[in-house]
Design a protein around this motif. Structure first.
Motif, PDB file in Angstrom:
ATOM      1  N   ASP A 171       0.752  -1.366  -0.030  1.00 19.95           N
ATOM      2  CA  ASP A 171       0.012  -0.071  -0.026  1.00 19.95           C
ATOM      3  C   ASP A 171       0.906   1.314   0.025  1.00 19.95           C
ATOM      4  O   ASP A 171       0.649   2.208  -0.751  1.00 19.95           O
ATOM      5  CB  ASP A 171      -0.892   0.082   1.301  1.00 19.95           C
ATOM      6  CG  ASP A 171      -2.098  -0.841   1.028  1.00 19.95           C
ATOM      7  OD1 ASP A 171      -2.200  -1.473  -0.144  1.00 19.95           O
ATOM      8  OD2 ASP A 171      -2.989  -1.138   2.066  1.00 19.95           O
ATOM      9  N   LEU A 175      -0.069   2.740  -3.741  1.00 20.08           N
ATOM     10  CA  LEU A 175      -1.412   3.296  -3.501  1.00 20.08           C
ATOM     11  C   LEU A 175      -1.144   4.723  -4.190  1.00 20.08           C
ATOM     12  O   LEU A 175      -0.212   5.575  -3.844  1.00 20.08           O
ATOM     13  CB  LEU A 175      -1.935   3.563  -2.421  1.00 20.08           C
ATOM     14  CG  LEU A 175      -2.846   2.138  -1.761  1.00 20.08           C
ATOM     15  CD1 LEU A 175      -3.275   2.536  -0.177  1.00 20.08           C
ATOM     16  CD2 LEU A 175      -3.860   1.787  -2.839  1.00 20.08           C
ATOM     17  N   ARG A 177      -2.724   8.760  -5.074  1.00 20.10           N
ATOM     18  CA  ARG A 177      -3.680   9.626  -4.779  1.00 20.10           C
ATOM     19  C   ARG A 177      -3.418  10.835  -5.443  1.00 20.10           C
ATOM     20  O   ARG A 177      -2.614  10.789  -6.567  1.00 20.10           O
ATOM     21  CB  ARG A 177      -3.535  10.105  -3.323  1.00 20.10           C
ATOM     22  CG  ARG A 177      -3.848   8.803  -2.546  1.00 20.10           C
ATOM     23  CD  ARG A 177      -3.815   9.261  -0.878  1.00 20.10           C
ATOM     24  NE  ARG A 177      -4.300   7.995  -0.052  1.00 20.10           N
ATOM     25  CZ  ARG A 177      -3.345   7.075   0.203  1.00 20.10           C
ATOM     26  NH1 ARG A 177      -2.223   6.791  -0.069  1.00 20.10           N
ATOM     27  NH2 ARG A 177      -3.908   6.011   1.006  1.00 20.10           N
ATOM     28  N   ASN A 248      -9.764  -6.391  -5.979  1.00 21.17           N
ATOM     29  CA  ASN A 248     -10.772  -5.378  -6.521  1.00 21.17           C
ATOM     30  C   ASN A 248     -11.738  -6.213  -7.506  1.00 21.17           C
ATOM     31  O   ASN A 248     -13.041  -5.477  -7.639  1.00 21.17           O
ATOM     32  CB  ASN A 248     -10.236  -4.232  -7.216  1.00 21.17           C
ATOM     33  CG  ASN A 248      -9.073  -3.468  -5.961  1.00 21.17           C
ATOM     34  OD1 ASN A 248      -9.702  -3.354  -4.926  1.00 21.17           O
ATOM     35  ND2 ASN A 248      -7.953  -3.123  -6.532  1.00 21.17           N
ATOM     36  N   ARG A 386     -16.665   3.853   0.121  1.00 19.29           N
ATOM     37  CA  ARG A 386     -15.364   4.597  -0.118  1.00 19.29           C
ATOM     38  C   ARG A 386     -14.650   3.708  -1.227  1.00 19.29           C
ATOM     39  O   ARG A 386     -14.599   2.602  -0.991  1.00 19.29           O
ATOM     40  CB  ARG A 386     -14.753   4.755   0.929  1.00 19.29           C
ATOM     41  CG  ARG A 386     -15.521   5.808   1.821  1.00 19.29           C
ATOM     42  CD  ARG A 386     -14.629   5.811   3.282  1.00 19.29           C
ATOM     43  NE  ARG A 386     -13.373   6.378   2.997  1.00 19.29           N
ATOM     44  CZ  ARG A 386     -12.300   5.873   3.993  1.00 19.29           C
ATOM     45  NH1 ARG A 386     -12.220   5.039   4.567  1.00 19.29           N
ATOM     46  NH2 ARG A 386     -11.085   6.516   3.467  1.00 19.29           N
ATOM     47  N   TRP A 387     -14.337   4.323  -2.234  1.00 13.96           N
ATOM     48  CA  TRP A 387     -13.577   3.804  -3.158  1.00 13.96           C
ATOM     49  C   TRP A 387     -12.031   4.160  -3.271  1.00 13.96           C
ATOM     50  O   TRP A 387     -11.610   5.208  -2.878  1.00 13.96           O
ATOM     51  CB  TRP A 387     -14.123   4.058  -4.642  1.00 13.96           C
ATOM     52  CG  TRP A 387     -15.456   3.616  -4.860  1.00 13.96           C
ATOM     53  CD1 TRP A 387     -16.699   4.188  -4.314  1.00 13.96           C
ATOM     54  CD2 TRP A 387     -15.819   2.272  -5.636  1.00 13.96           C
ATOM     55  NE1 TRP A 387     -17.799   3.214  -4.434  1.00 13.96           N
ATOM     56  CE2 TRP A 387     -17.093   2.144  -5.116  1.00 13.96           C
ATOM     57  CE3 TRP A 387     -15.299   1.329  -6.284  1.00 13.96           C
ATOM     58  CZ2 TRP A 387     -18.010   1.408  -5.732  1.00 13.96           C
ATOM     59  CZ3 TRP A 387     -15.990   0.278  -6.872  1.00 13.96           C
ATOM     60  CH2 TRP A 387     -17.283   0.262  -6.554  1.00 13.96           C
ATOM     61  N   ARG A 388     -11.148   3.077  -3.850  1.00 14.56           N
ATOM     62  CA  ARG A 388      -9.728   3.361  -3.752  1.00 14.56           C
ATOM     63  C   ARG A 388      -9.574   4.788  -5.062  1.00 14.56           C
ATOM     64  O   ARG A 388      -9.989   5.006  -5.774  1.00 14.56           O
ATOM     65  CB  ARG A 388      -8.936   2.192  -4.509  1.00 14.56           C
ATOM     66  CG  ARG A 388      -9.209   1.074  -3.767  1.00 14.56           C
ATOM     67  CD  ARG A 388      -8.308   0.097  -3.982  1.00 14.56           C
ATOM     68  NE  ARG A 388      -8.636  -1.379  -3.312  1.00 14.56           N
ATOM     69  CZ  ARG A 388      -8.106  -1.509  -1.931  1.00 14.56           C
ATOM     70  NH1 ARG A 388      -7.340  -0.454  -1.362  1.00 14.56           N
ATOM     71  NH2 ARG A 388      -8.376  -2.673  -1.101  1.00 14.56           N
ATOM     72  N   GLN A 396     -13.060   0.162  -1.025  1.00 18.24           N
ATOM     73  CA  GLN A 396     -12.086   0.055   0.136  1.00 18.24           C
ATOM     74  C   GLN A 396     -12.476  -0.737   1.202  1.00 18.24           C
ATOM     75  O   GLN A 396     -11.967  -1.774   1.693  1.00 18.24           O
ATOM     76  CB  GLN A 396     -11.589   1.546   0.627  1.00 18.24           C
ATOM     77  CG  GLN A 396     -10.718   2.210  -0.298  1.00 18.24           C
ATOM     78  CD  GLN A 396     -10.206   3.456   0.314  1.00 18.24           C
ATOM     79  OE1 GLN A 396     -11.033   4.262   1.097  1.00 18.24           O
ATOM     80  NE2 GLN A 396      -9.051   3.877   0.081  1.00 18.24           N
ATOM     81  N   GLN A 397     -13.822  -0.622   1.461  1.00 18.06           N
ATOM     82  CA  GLN A 397     -14.621  -1.440   2.526  1.00 18.06           C
ATOM     83  C   GLN A 397     -16.125  -2.105   1.597  1.00 18.06           C
ATOM     84  O   GLN A 397     -16.663  -1.077   0.765  1.00 18.06           O
ATOM     85  CB  GLN A 397     -15.082  -0.840   3.618  1.00 18.06           C
ATOM     86  CG  GLN A 397     -13.783  -0.576   4.558  1.00 18.06           C
ATOM     87  CD  GLN A 397     -13.272   0.706   4.247  1.00 18.06           C
ATOM     88  OE1 GLN A 397     -14.004   1.618   4.030  1.00 18.06           O
ATOM     89  NE2 GLN A 397     -12.082   1.045   4.409  1.00 18.06           N
TER      90      GLN A 397
END
Length: 411
Positions: A171, A175, A177, A248, A386-388, A396-397
């Motif tokens: 991560d 990951l 952003r 995913n 919530r999305w990546r 995400q969950q």
């Protein structure tokens, strides 16, 4: 191209939840569109299917980030270990790519993967055994994540109890952003990952097993078919790629079904539709978004647009896979869709090596969840999911409820 680059708004939760209105706009504006993507990097998005298909097989578009002119791409890699990170087959071109891929391709043939089905089913049932009595679960942490992590760990010979460590390091490294990643965080994560892999490979040299990492060590030490950096890079790639997108696929596939009750009911009534459903999840809202990066070795013309040398070209599979020139009614989830040659796994020499394994895990996971979790429904309003944030797409969950004690026996 006269247009200013469009900013993909990775800080906007509405875009993360549903990027497709903007993606559709970009495709309609033109076949190649400059954009600012995750990490603040600029890329040339290839937005239409036929152009994307051709670009994925174009030898003028390299997989090697060293062909990129934007220095920030290299800055996203660990400073002390760039050569190692650049030695994996995802980032190399022929002839090295051919040699490296040949070393592991036999482990991922459809026949070899098919032999894993009973074990994948066993792991799936064990994970669901832990939640069926409760009537609620968080299906990413409880199910979609540990399933592919366990499968790839067993295939490679990695202790599954170490998964929380290598997930955390992954991560930190991967990951994406809106902002550039912190180089200190990336460096620290890679140093920990490399140290872990080095010790693991040393242990396997001392006591080889019947696993893929032991076979790679033999190829390194006895057959001289890869060097130490390549061995580390291959181990890292197989471990991380072996689970990160499949998480995913499973989570996103279940989320798509919960958002489309008609398709959920159709699949429950006819499990034979599962293989086609997996392909439709990959096309409709796949785990890689917006797409697959390449780097122009020279000036390249794509769909009449001149892309300069060194440019980052993003073959936007998530946009192209909803191209109405290729797919009928592309914004509709249709698990019975037959003509479904999506680009979610890429195309050409870099076509995803693990595609058969991802398909198998997706089929077993989603099919078993539907069978064993009757009354499956989101535990929160869809807008609260919530999305990546970028590059990889999925929830995400995924908090859900269902009728307790479904098929607690796994049968």
């Amino acid at each position: 191209m006269s247009q200013q680059p469009v900013l993909l708004p990775y800080t906007d939760p509405a875009f993360l939840a549903d990027p497709f209105p903007l993606f559709r706009q970009l495709r309609e504006e033109g076949p190649v569109r400059r954009a600012v993507i995750a990490g603040g990097l600029e890329a040339w998005l290839v937005t239409r299917y036929e152009d994307g298909l051709a670009a994925l097989s174009d030898p003028r578009l390299s997989s090697d980030v060293r062909d990129a002119s934007d220095p920030r791409l290299m800055q996203q890699l660990p400073v002390t270990e760039r050569e190692s990170m650049l030695s994996n087959m995802l980032r190399t071109d022929p002839p090295d790519h051919t040699r490296l891929r040949r070393l592991v391709s036999k482990a991922f043939t459809a026949r070899r993967v098919g032999e894993l089905r009973p074990r994948v089913q066993e792991i799936t049932d064990r994970l669901l055994d832990d939640v069926v009595a409760a009537g609620r679960a968080e299906l990413v942490a409880d199910f979609a994540l540990p399933l592919p992590v366990t499968v790839i760990s067993e295939l490679l010979g990695v202790p599954v109890e170490d998964r929380h460590d290598f997930q955390r390091w992954t991560d930190d490294m991967l990951l994406r952003r809106a902002e550039m990643p912190d180089p200190a965080v990336v460096n620290a994560a890679w140093e920990q990952m490399r140290s872990y892999l080095t010790k693991l490979l040393e242990a396997k040299r001392a006591r080889p097993g019947d696993d893929l990492l032991s076979a790679l060590i033999t190829a390194r030490d006895e057959e001289q078919r890869l060097n130490e950096d390549e061995l580390i890079a291959m181990s890292f790639l197989l471990l991380v790629a072996g689970y990160i997108t499949t998480v995913n696929l499973i989570g996103g596939g279940i989320a798509a079904l919960l958002a489309h009750p008609d398709q959920l009911a159709l699949l429950r009534d006819d499990p034979e539709l599962l293989p086609g459903a997996i392909e439709e999840f990959l096309r409709y809202d796949g785990p890689v978004s917006p797409g697959i990066a390449r780097f122009a070795r020279e000036e390249v013309e794509i769909a009449g647009v001149t892309v300069p040398p060194g440019a980052t070209v993003l073959i936007a599979s998530a946009i192209a896979d909803r191209d109405p020139a290729r797919f009928a009614d592309p914004d509709r989830l249709d698990i019975t869709r037959r003509d479904n040659a999506h680009l979610a796994f890429g195309h050409g020499i870099h076509y995803c090596l693990g595609a058969p394994l991802a398909r198998l895990e997706g089929q077993v996971a989603i099919g078993t969840a539907l069978r064993r979790l009757p009354g499956l429904a989101l535990a929160v309003p869809p807008g609260e999911l919530r999305w990546r944030p970028g590059g990889l797409r999925g929830p995400q969950q995924l908090p859900v409820t269902f009728t307790p004690d479904g098929d607690a026996s796994g049968g």
